[in-house]
Design an enzyme around this catalytic site. Structure first.
Site, PDB file in Angstrom:
ATOM      1  N   CYS A 171      -7.493 -60.653  -0.714  1.00  0.00           N
ATOM      2  CA  CYS A 171      -7.831 -59.286  -1.136  1.00  0.00           C
ATOM      3  C   CYS A 171      -8.474 -59.352  -2.530  1.00  0.00           C
ATOM      4  O   CYS A 171      -8.522 -60.420  -3.153  1.00  0.00           O
ATOM      5  CB  CYS A 171      -6.552 -58.459  -1.206  1.00  0.00           C
ATOM      6  SG  CYS A 171      -5.368 -59.178  -2.360  1.00  0.00           S
ATOM      7  N   HIS A 225       1.862 -65.493  -3.661  1.00  0.00           N
ATOM      8  CA  HIS A 225       2.875 -66.114  -2.799  1.00  0.00           C
ATOM      9  C   HIS A 225       2.229 -66.936  -1.691  1.00  0.00           C
ATOM     10  O   HIS A 225       2.069 -66.466  -0.560  1.00  0.00           O
ATOM     11  CB  HIS A 225       3.783 -65.039  -2.199  1.00  0.00           C
ATOM     12  CG  HIS A 225       4.818 -64.547  -3.159  1.00  0.00           C
ATOM     13  ND1 HIS A 225       5.475 -63.353  -3.011  1.00  0.00           N
ATOM     14  CD2 HIS A 225       5.322 -65.112  -4.291  1.00  0.00           C
ATOM     15  CE1 HIS A 225       6.325 -63.209  -4.025  1.00  0.00           C
ATOM     16  NE2 HIS A 225       6.245 -64.243  -4.809  1.00  0.00           N
ATOM     17  N   CYS A 281      -2.382 -57.633 -10.661  1.00  0.00           N
ATOM     18  CA  CYS A 281      -3.383 -56.849  -9.935  1.00  0.00           C
ATOM     19  C   CYS A 281      -3.459 -55.437 -10.516  1.00  0.00           C
ATOM     20  O   CYS A 281      -2.421 -54.808 -10.776  1.00  0.00           O
ATOM     21  CB  CYS A 281      -3.002 -56.785  -8.456  1.00  0.00           C
ATOM     22  SG  CYS A 281      -4.149 -55.761  -7.517  1.00  0.00           S
ATOM     23  N   GLU A 313       7.355 -58.213  -7.521  1.00  0.00           N
ATOM     24  CA  GLU A 313       6.652 -56.974  -7.880  1.00  0.00           C
ATOM     25  C   GLU A 313       7.631 -55.843  -8.221  1.00  0.00           C
ATOM     26  O   GLU A 313       7.413 -55.082  -9.170  1.00  0.00           O
ATOM     27  CB  GLU A 313       5.738 -56.556  -6.724  1.00  0.00           C
ATOM     28  CG  GLU A 313       4.787 -55.452  -7.108  1.00  0.00           C
ATOM     29  CD  GLU A 313       3.955 -54.987  -5.933  1.00  0.00           C
ATOM     30  OE1 GLU A 313       3.456 -55.834  -5.157  1.00  0.00           O
ATOM     31  OE2 GLU A 313       3.810 -53.772  -5.782  1.00  0.00           O
ATOM     32  N   SER A 335       5.241 -60.915   1.295  1.00  0.00           N
ATOM     33  CA  SER A 335       5.639 -59.621   1.853  1.00  0.00           C
ATOM     34  C   SER A 335       4.586 -59.110   2.824  1.00  0.00           C
ATOM     35  O   SER A 335       4.896 -58.688   3.942  1.00  0.00           O
ATOM     36  CB  SER A 335       5.830 -58.620   0.703  1.00  0.00           C
ATOM     37  OG  SER A 335       5.979 -57.331   1.200  1.00  0.00           O
TER      38      SER A 335
END
Ligand code: SF4
Length: 272
Positions: A12, A38, A92, A122, A215
């Site tokens: 992403c 991750h 991010c 996070e 995740s």
């Protein structure tokens, strides 16, 4: 056997950005606090290039260049890091947006509810933006145990299931009259889940390439299964070696999974 590559898949915006920032620092042999993203393969690749991954600041030598991972850190860790090292923060921007949201809620005196997994980096970072306690919930049942308030503010982890999050928010709306909600599930997560849901309608098996710790990879498997397909999380092509396969297979990859593993899996399946 018919094999489809699902689009969009893989890296992403936030992962590309974090890896580019780390690439630019390679000549300095930087330290990275926690995994940059991750994914074991990515971490392994950077270790080969001289990057040192650490789990706490005590492991970082004085004056080192320290990189904060894409998942973000608590305010306290960031402050300590900046006092002692040269810091590059790869958090991010979508995670940062969630940080600002919970700070805004706290500044207005509104109790904060975080939807996510308490042990995920996070959520630890998000919680660590606040001076006061926040409430962490991960499913609809957790809503019952929350205290009563006139008004609550709600934030989410960026990589949750879109459908599960909607259900949790509905449960919160039943419990509280006034809710300030900012959907923190990022667009990359939403798009990948939507594409998997679509692919699950016409494929018997969805292979999700990603780390077991990721995740968004785990959510893609759940989304595929609840849309009616079988699904498996695969870290490398080795994980497929003892499997048998149906006639229709679609492959996707988590936001932190490298495309080279998708290519290896595709090659393996074509020769199956
Ligand atoms: S999954 Fe979303 S929040 Fe996480 S790094 Fe990628 S773009 Fe950012």
């Amino acid at each position: 056997m018919k094999i489809t590559l699902i689009e969009p898949r893989g890296f992403c915006f936030g992962v590309c950005r974090a890896l580019k920032m780390l690439d630019d620092l390679l000549p300095e042999h930087p330290y990275v606090l926690h995994e940059i993203v991750h994914n074991k393969q990515i971490v392994g690749d950077y270790q080969q290039k001289g990057v040192c991954f650490v789990e706490n600041l005590d492991q970082v030598p004085p004056k080192a260049h320290l990189v904060l991972s894409a998942h973000g850190v608590t305010k306290e860790i960031e402050k300590k890091a900046r006092q002692n090292f040269t810091v590059t923060d790869t958090t991010c921007p979508f995670v940062k947006k969630n940080h600002r949201w919970v700070q805004e809620l706290e500044a207005k005196g509104i109790p904060v509810i975080l939807i996510g997994k308490a042990s995920h980096a996070e959520i630890i970072g998000l919680l660590g933006q606040l001076k006061q306690k926040a409430f962490i919930i991960s499913n609809e049942k957790d809503v019952d145990a929350l205290p009563n308030f006139d008004c609550v503010g709600v934030a989410t982890q960026t990589t949750l299931s879109v459908d599960d999050t909607q259900q949790i928010v509905l449960a919160l709306q039943k419990k509280y009259k006034n809710i300030l909600f900012q959907n923190g599930v990022c667009m990359a997560t939403q798009e990948r889940q939507k594409a998997v849901k679509q692919a699950a309608l016409t494929n018997q098996l969805i292979i999700v390439v990603g780390d077991k710790k990721s995740s968004n990879a785990n959510r893609l498997v759940e989304v595929a299964k609840s849309a009616g397909a079988d699904s498996v999380l695969v870290e490398t092509v080795e994980d497929l070696k003892n499997m048998s396969f149906p006639d229709t297979i679609a492959i996707t990859a988590a936001a932190s999974a490298p495309e080279r593993i998708v290519a290896e899996i595709l090659d393996f399946l074509k020769r199956y």
